[in-house]
Design an enzyme around this catalytic site. Structure first.
Site, PDB file in Angstrom:
ATOM      1  N   ASN A 172     125.195  39.167  46.760  1.00 28.54           N
ATOM      2  CA  ASN A 172     125.157  37.955  45.935  1.00 28.54           C
ATOM      3  C   ASN A 172     125.417  38.284  44.461  1.00 28.54           C
ATOM      4  OD1 ASN A 172     122.887  39.343  45.258  1.00 28.54           O
ATOM      5  ND2 ASN A 172     121.423  37.719  45.765  1.00 28.54           N
ATOM      6  N   HIS A 196     123.757  40.512  42.742  1.00 24.82           N
ATOM      7  CA  HIS A 196     122.580  40.952  41.978  1.00 24.82           C
ATOM      8  C   HIS A 196     122.773  42.386  41.475  1.00 24.82           C
ATOM      9  CE1 HIS A 196     119.839  42.646  45.472  1.00 24.82           C
ATOM     10  NE2 HIS A 196     120.826  43.452  45.194  1.00 24.82           N
ATOM     11  N   GLU A 230     118.481  38.614  40.112  1.00 19.84           N
ATOM     12  CA  GLU A 230     119.057  37.752  41.142  1.00 19.84           C
ATOM     13  C   GLU A 230     119.815  36.576  40.500  1.00 19.84           C
ATOM     14  OE1 GLU A 230     119.027  38.661  44.147  1.00 19.84           O
ATOM     15  OE2 GLU A 230     117.113  39.426  44.842  1.00 19.84           O
TER      16      GLU A 230
HETATM   17  P1  PGA Z   1     123.534  48.694  48.732  1.00 22.92           P
HETATM   18  O1  PGA Z   1     122.703  47.719  47.796  1.00 22.92           O
HETATM   19  O2  PGA Z   1     123.996  49.802  47.864  1.00 22.92           O
HETATM   20  O3  PGA Z   1     122.533  49.140  49.758  1.00 22.92           O
HETATM   21  O4  PGA Z   1     124.661  47.880  49.292  1.00 22.92           O
HETATM   22  C1  PGA Z   1     123.238  47.295  46.594  1.00 22.92           C
HETATM   23  C2  PGA Z   1     122.293  46.327  45.948  1.00 22.92           C
HETATM   24  O5  PGA Z   1     121.714  45.479  46.633  1.00 22.92           O
HETATM   25  O6  PGA Z   1     122.119  46.410  44.728  1.00 22.92           O
END
Ligand code: PGA
Length: 242
Positions: free
Chosen positions: A135, A137, A142
């Site tokens: 998303n 974030h 968020e």
């Molecule tokens: P991920 O997470 O590296 O496990 O894809 C990224 C995040 O949510 O910031």
């Protein structure tokens, strides 16, 4: 924010390893922040290799945490703390005094906020490696988050609570995260956002195509006046040009 496409994860990892090696050679007590999540794991492995072959001396480097799930400590597999300690801080033999990391299971979260804010204010941040959520974030900033916050606790977005099961063995009732805010992230002297794999393709495209908006927190990095690079592999970068 400048986007660069690399052939694969190994090429990105090589680049980031070189950048951190150059930084620490020039500033032995640099403050470095590496995100948790799956994406930075190969970078952590590379840094451990660089220490083992004598290419980087981490003895004075200070490490800062980016985020943590509220309620979790080292004992929970999947906590950011356990990921960072097991994959980076312990293999690099970083002394505890040089690690500044949220205690997500502290009943008094304000204490964690205050000590993190005080550390960043005193030392600043030299280098930060970030991942990007599905998303957009950044840490646990968020969608809808303010772009000038310091360390804060935030309700997790539904995309995050849906995706999070990949980190944990059991279903955990997690609803909040603790994170550095953009007021601190944007002060970082050298920022790197990293995305790999096909599942990040769409958010990479949205981040590059969209003007700055709080609804896609990764676009807030475009505000940085310091060196800010977005490194993607061929799969994540398929829909964008560099
Ligand atoms: P991920 O997470 O590296 O496990 O894809 C990224 C995040 O949510 O910031």
């Amino acid at each position: 924010m400048r986007l660069t496409k690399f052939k694969d994860t190994a090429a990105i990892v090589g680049q980031i390893g070189d950048e951190i090696q150059a930084l620490v050679a020039q500033k032995t007590d640099a403050v470095i922040c590496i995100a948790g999540g799956d994406t930075p794991l190969p970078v952590m492995k590379r840094l451990v290799d660089l220490k083992r072959n004598g290419s980087i001396d981490f003895s004075k480097v200070q490490f800062l945490g980016l985020d943590e799930w509220v309620g979790l400590g080292y004992d929970t597999k999947g906590s950011t703390r356990q990921t960072l300690y097991d994959n980076l801080y312990h293999p690099l033999a970083i002394p505890e005094a040089h690690i500044h990391f949220f205690q997500g299971d502290n009943a008094n979260l304000q204490e964690e906020i205050d000590k993190t804010d005080a550390f960043v204010e005193q030392y600043g941040i030299d280098y930060m490696l970030l991942g990007i959520g599905m998303n957009g974030h950044i840490g646990f900033n968020e969608p809808g988050v303010g772009d000038d916050l310091m360390t804060h606790v935030i309700d997790l977005d539904t995309v995050t609570t849906t995706v999070m099961s990949k980190y944990f063995d059991d279903d955990l009732p997690l609803t909040q995260g603790m994170t550095l805010g953009f007021g601190q992230i944007l002060q970082t002297k050298h920022l790197v956002l990293m995305a790999t794999g096909e599942k990040k393709r769409e958010i990479v495209k949205q981040t590059m195509a969209s003007d700055m908006t709080r609804q896609i927190p990764s676009t807030i990095l475009k505000k940085s006046v310091n060196e800010t690079n977005f490194y993607v592999d061929a799969a994540a970068g398929e829909l964008v040009e560099d």
